[in-house]
Write an enzyme that holds these catalytic residues in place. Structure first.
Site, PDB file in Angstrom:
ATOM      1  N   LYS C  62       0.860  -1.202   0.000  1.00 21.08           N
ATOM      2  CA  LYS C  62       0.000   0.000   0.000  1.00 21.08           C
ATOM      3  C   LYS C  62       0.884   1.236   0.000  1.00 21.08           C
ATOM      4  CE  LYS C  62      -3.765   2.143   2.686  1.00 21.08           C
ATOM      5  NZ  LYS C  62      -4.535   2.069   3.947  1.00 21.08           N
ATOM      6  N   SER C 137      -9.449   2.513   3.155  1.00 18.63           N
ATOM      7  CA  SER C 137      -8.598   3.213   2.218  1.00 18.63           C
ATOM      8  C   SER C 137      -7.728   2.281   1.365  1.00 18.63           C
ATOM      9  CB  SER C 137      -7.679   4.180   2.965  1.00 18.63           C
ATOM     10  OG  SER C 137      -6.903   3.488   3.910  1.00 18.63           O
ATOM     11  N   SER C 161      -9.402   0.193   7.369  1.00 18.40           N
ATOM     12  CA  SER C 161      -8.895   0.292   5.998  1.00 18.40           C
ATOM     13  C   SER C 161      -8.306  -0.974   5.423  1.00 18.40           C
ATOM     14  CB  SER C 161      -7.849   1.408   5.923  1.00 18.40           C
ATOM     15  OG  SER C 161      -8.463   2.648   6.177  1.00 18.40           O
TER      16      SER C 161
END
Lengths: 94, 469, 468
Positions: C62, C137, C161
């Site tokens: 990420k 996210s 997330s």
């Protein structure tokens, strides 16, 4: 009611160094008001005997010995610098 | 009738700790390196960097708090102090707010009139900012400037000490600063050099009618670079405020910067924009809980502090002598010389005057040998004494060779010489007898010359006076 | 041999390499090919590496996790050209095991969001239905793993997330106990809530990746020693006491299809030997979102203050320092970070600190205590991870508060610092439904054991139907 005024929006924007256009100010005033109204729910509870939690873990005394590590070479220090002047970072005058 | 005014002075002192590494990262801590050569992702505040506290810095802060008789917190917390400035890369400084490491102490300042106790509100630990250098940008025509930033200093451990407004005159404020500085240096915590910025202080000054306990508007004096300069600045500010009040005016709250080249914090743009630091507990750090064992161990490492030594030695010597010895770093040697048999006052006299003039490191001196010299000071020729004293710091120094030659104090030996000289200088003798007593020195000098310096000057003085008539 | 990355677990991929059936390079290239083929539609990646040292299998990262020499944008224009000079500790840990970074995945800007629509570089798309969000996210990592573009990934979880995208994309994601995984080198959003965690196709892979990244780190003073990870093998749930908080199950706001799938999974759990009992979190769910949206923006407002154009990142011109900073931040931050920075600044400001921030920290204590009480009677708590299945891109973007409610089920345990894992438990309207198992502090092994057995029994096919 937790509506935020235009002055308050400008105040927090200034504290947070965000330059907002007039349109932005109006838009954010609306949205921040909605958010603040939703979050002010936290004050509904009776919390008089409750201590605040700063950390999920109850630990103390996390520290390191006073032994030096290798510092960054200058190329790494300035690798992402927007404005390098010799061995200094340069910014517009403060 | 004019009002009597009482000055009210408080101090805020910052001391850089001379640990090996910075407060929240392990970059080398030290002055004078090439710009930005002592940095890492943490003190440069790169994305993702996290602080890790320096254990030694925490312990030294506790030690300083103990030396100032503070209560040490059972639980101390770091807080974020939020503001934007080029020398503050995270745009927050990790500091302490309402749970500092040390609070509620005092520093006793010995003076000629006794001891003045100055309250210490708190002593806490934080990190120093980077260094901004404001320059003229090259190539620009109209005095446009830029700010250059060197992050070497950023993250240096800093202890902030705040006093109660217990000072009421510039001189005591100066003595307080000197004593605090000496205490910090003796504890080995800091070099506390004002020129290098390892000790910095701000002064808050206000005045009030004598006898009242109100606290009026205060002025902040920042960036004064010497204690003497500070004392003068404080006195001028006190006088200025008194003038204003006596003219019926009002003192405005303001900050006076005495050294603009070293400004450290962002100046206020306007009254409306008073800083809101939005303190909150630092979530990247956990609390510090020193524990009784650590505190007692640190307490045991503190010897007798300079203030206490001045007070104690003032019981034997005058306050002035005690003060000179301790603040001059000579009292340990003095104590050793006295222990070796020298008279306390004579030893103090020699150390504070002739010894200090030699520039010799007190630590290099054999106290026993110096004690012998002190004891024989009036028995040996001045020249021998001075020669011995100049060498007293050398390894293996012995006093005995210099004590061999005694001064001649026997009047049976000296009188004939004196009479000879008086006879040979009958003109000056006449002048002396008719009132020119300054000529005494001439005769004494002649006798000293004649005896090759080995006559006891006091006896010579006495006998010349007696024989001249 | 051709490697079918769409169906490969990390464990299997690793076996291929260690058995010599495929070289590490061949495997790496197979994933690059998959990315070339399917990522234009999904936009899971913001940056694809050409190569990366290591002898093992690839991993997607990420884009809030700092990778030395590889761009790290946090989904924001303000870091668009930022290339870190140091690896996050979790990356160093991965590298020690030979894992090879294949690319940086898309994220809501500064990890703020529940749909990845707040990314400054465009949203990612759900592999099950590209017109829908993958969650956020960490939607990029979720889409990548779900679509076989990486065998596994690292994500970060602050309020859900990792878990919520895992629910919406139909795979496994763990939010670890706070303090068990280092945050050093990870772009900070909310310091007392952020945790890096594994994103994987199955529970065993997830557990293994957790063992790689977890452990006390001397560079992060909020980390602690971690119990040794046990890779789960048991296929029953005998002795497991499951609590079902009534405020998180079958209530208004949770889609009926979601409730039904989770309910069915709970029945399955009972048949495997677990006891399932209703319980209550009287205030945690009701006040959790409000609490989170005071605490996290407050911390974020300070964490994002370092983006000032001085040492890295975007810089806009200004006549003086202050103007430069204001213009830079206005140009560099999208609306969501701006909103959260302002809410956070407000909550910490003079006059409001007690009413907002300090009060929220007290609510946090209430939430922690309520969970602690339940864990005296239960081994895990179960609920849907997300109240809905994946929603269409654009559906909620104009209503920040509605968007925040996506996290209503994941937030409470985050506030308490507790671990939570998502497993897919069924479909609703053809889209994955996620079930979360929340454990006590350091209860990862319990969670892995329970989740693995349930996962085996459910038999959910993580390959998106339209890609099979």
């Amino acid at each position: 009611m937790a509506r935020i005024t235009k002055e308050e929006v400008l105040h927090v924007a200034r504290l947070a160094r965000l330059e907002l256009s007039d349109d932005d100010v109006a838009k954010f005033q609306e949205q921040l008001s909605d958010i603040l109204e939703a979050v002010s729910k936290v004050s509904e509870l009776d919390l008089s005997d409750v201590p605040p939690t700063a950390h999920p873990l109850e630990i103390a005394n996390a520290w390191a010995e006073d032994v030096p590590h290798d510092c960054l070479p200058l190329d790494d220090v300035f690798a992402n610098a927007p404005d390098r002047d010799g061995d200094y970072f340069r910014t517009p005058p403060a | 009738m004019t009002t009597a005014w009482e000055p009210v002075i408080g101090l805020e002192i910052h001391v850089q700790l001379k640990t090996e590494t910075k407060m929240f990262c392990r970059c080398r801590n030290g002055f004078g390196g090439e710009p930005n050569s002592q940095t890492c992702p943490v003190c440069l505040a790169f994305p993702g960097a996290l602080p890790v506290p320096n254990r030694r810095a925490i312990e030294e802060t506790i030690k300083l708090g103990l030396a100032l008789d503070c209560a040490i917190a059972e639980r101390a917390v770091f807080h974020r102090k939020n503001y934007f400035y080029p020398d503050n890369p995270k745009a927050y400084q990790i500091s302490q707010y309402d749970e500092p490491l040390c609070a509620g102490g005092h520093l006793d300042v010995p003076t000629g009139d006794g001891v003045t106790r100055i309250g210490i509100t708190r002593a806490h630990l934080e990190e120093d900012a980077a260094k901004n250098v404001h320059v003229a940008a090259s190539g620009r025509i109209h005095g446009a400037t830029a700010t250059l930033v060197d992050f070497n200093r950023c993250g240096t451990p800093l202890v902030e000490i705040v006093t109660e407004p217990d000072l009421h005159d510039a001189e005591t404020a100066k003595r307080f600063l000197q004593l605090l500085r000496q205490t910090v240096v003796e504890l080995g915590l800091s070099d506390a050099e004002l020129e290098h910025g390892s000790m910095r202080f701000d002064v808050n000054v206000s005045v009030r009618p004598a006898g009242s306990d109100e606290l009026r508007t205060r002025t902040e004096l920042k960036n004064m670079n010497s204690f003497n300069f500070a004392a003068k600045g404080i006195e001028r500010e006190i006088a200025r405020q008194i003038r204003i009040y006596e003219a019926g005016g009002v003192v405005d709250q303001e900050t006076l910067h005495f050294d603009p080249a070293h400004e450290e914090s962002p100046p206020m743009r306007s009254k409306e924009e008073a800083q809101d630091y939005r303190y909150f507990p630092e979530p990247d750090l956990v609390p510090v809980e020193p524990g009784a064992e650590l505190v007692e161990r640190l307490r045991g490492e503190i010897g007798e502090l300079p203030g206490a030594r001045i007070s104690r030695i003032s019981e034997t010597l005058s306050f002035y002598d005690a003060d000179v010895l301790v603040t001059g770093g000579l009292d340990r040697l003095w104590a050793a010389v006295v222990a070796a048999g020298a008279d306390p006052k004579d030893a103090a006299n020699v150390l504070a005057n002739q010894f200090v003039a030699t520039g010799i490191d007190p630590g290099a001196v054999d106290a026993g040998e110096l004690a012998k010299l002190v004891a024989a000071r009036t028995d040996i020729p001045r020249a021998s004494f001075d020669e011995a004293l100049a060498k007293v710091g050398e390894p293996g120094f012995t006093a005995d060779p210099y004590l061999a030659e005694r001064v001649v104090a026997d009047t049976a030996e000296l009188d004939p010489i004196i009479e000879r000289i008086i006879e040979a200088n009958s003109g000056q003798a006449e002048q002396y007898r008719s009132g020119k007593h300054g000529l005494l020195g001439f005769f004494v000098g002649q006798v000293m010359k004649e005896t090759g310096g080995s006559a006891d000057p006091r006896v010579v003085n006495e006998r010349v006076r007696a024989l001249l008539g | 041999m051709t490697v079918d990355t769409l169906r490969l677990s990390a464990e299997e991929a690793n076996r291929l390499v260690t058995d010599g059936e495929v070289s590490s390079d061949e495997l790496y290239r197979a994933y690059l090919d998959a990315i070339g083929e399917r990522d234009p539609e999904l936009h899971a990646f913001l940056y694809v590496c050409e190569n990366d040292p290591g002898a093992g299998i690839p991993i997607a990262i990420k884009d809030v996790i700092g990778t030395r020499g590889i761009p790290t944008t946090a989904g924001s224009k303000i870091l668009e050209s930022y290339i870190p000079v140091y690896d996050a500790t979790v990356i160093a840990n991965c590298r020690k095991r030979g894992l090879r970074v294949i690319g940086k995945t898309n994220t809501d800007e500064f990890a703020m969001g529940s749909s990845t629509e707040n990314s400054a570089f465009g949203p990612s798309h759900n592999p099950w239905d590209p017109s829908r969000v993958p969650g956020g996210s960490g939607g990029g990592s979720a889409a990548a793993v779900s679509a076989g573009l990486a065998p596994w990934a690292l994500g970060s979880d602050t309020g859900g997330s990792i878990k919520q995208p895992a629910a919406l994309c139909g795979h496994v994601g763990l939010r670890p106990t706070y303090g068990t995984v280092s945050r050093y080198g990870v772009v900070a959003f909310a310091s007392s809530l952020d945790q890096v965690g594994p994103v994987a196709r199955n529970v065993r892979d997830c557990a293994f990746l957790y063992s790689v990244i977890s452990g006390r780190d001397e560079n992060d003073s909020t980390t602690v020693d971690v119990p040794e990870v046990e890779l789960p093998t048991a296929e029953d749930l005998k002795g497991l006491r499951i609590g079902v908080p009534k405020e998180m199950n079958g209530v208004d706001g949770i889609e009926p299809g979601v409730s039904a799938a989770v309910h069915k999974a709970l029945e399955l759990a009972e048949s495997l030997g677990a006891t399932v009992e209703e319980c209550s979190l009287p205030r945690s769910v009701d006040y959790g979102v409000a609490c989170y949206y005071v605490v996290s923006p407050a911390e974020a407002s300070a964490n994002l203050a370092r983006y000032d154009g001085v040492r890295f990142g975007l810089r806009d011109d200004g006549a003086d320092f202050r103007e430069m900073v204001m213009k830079t931040r206005d140009a560099g931050f999208g609306d969501e970070p701006k909103r959260r920075i302002m809410v956070g600044t407000y909550a910490l400001s003079s006059g409001y600190y007690d009413a907002y921030y300090r009060t929220a920290q007290k609510v946090r204590t209430v939430i922690k205590r309520e969970h602690d009480e339940l864990f005296e009677r239960f081994d895990v708590l179960v609920s849907p991870t997300s109240p809905t299945v994946a929603f269409p891109i654009g559906a909620k973007i104009d209503d920040p508060v509605a968007m925040y409610m996506n996290d209503v089920l994941t937030i409470p345990s985050c506030m308490a610092g507790l671990p939570g894992l998502n497993i897919p438990c069924g479909l609703s309207e053809g889209l994955p439904v996620g079930l979360q198992l929340i454990g006590p502090q350091f209860g990862e092994n319990t969670i892995f054991r329970a989740a693995h057995a349930l996962e085996q029994a459910i038999g959910f096919d993580v390959v998106p139907e339209r890609l099979r």
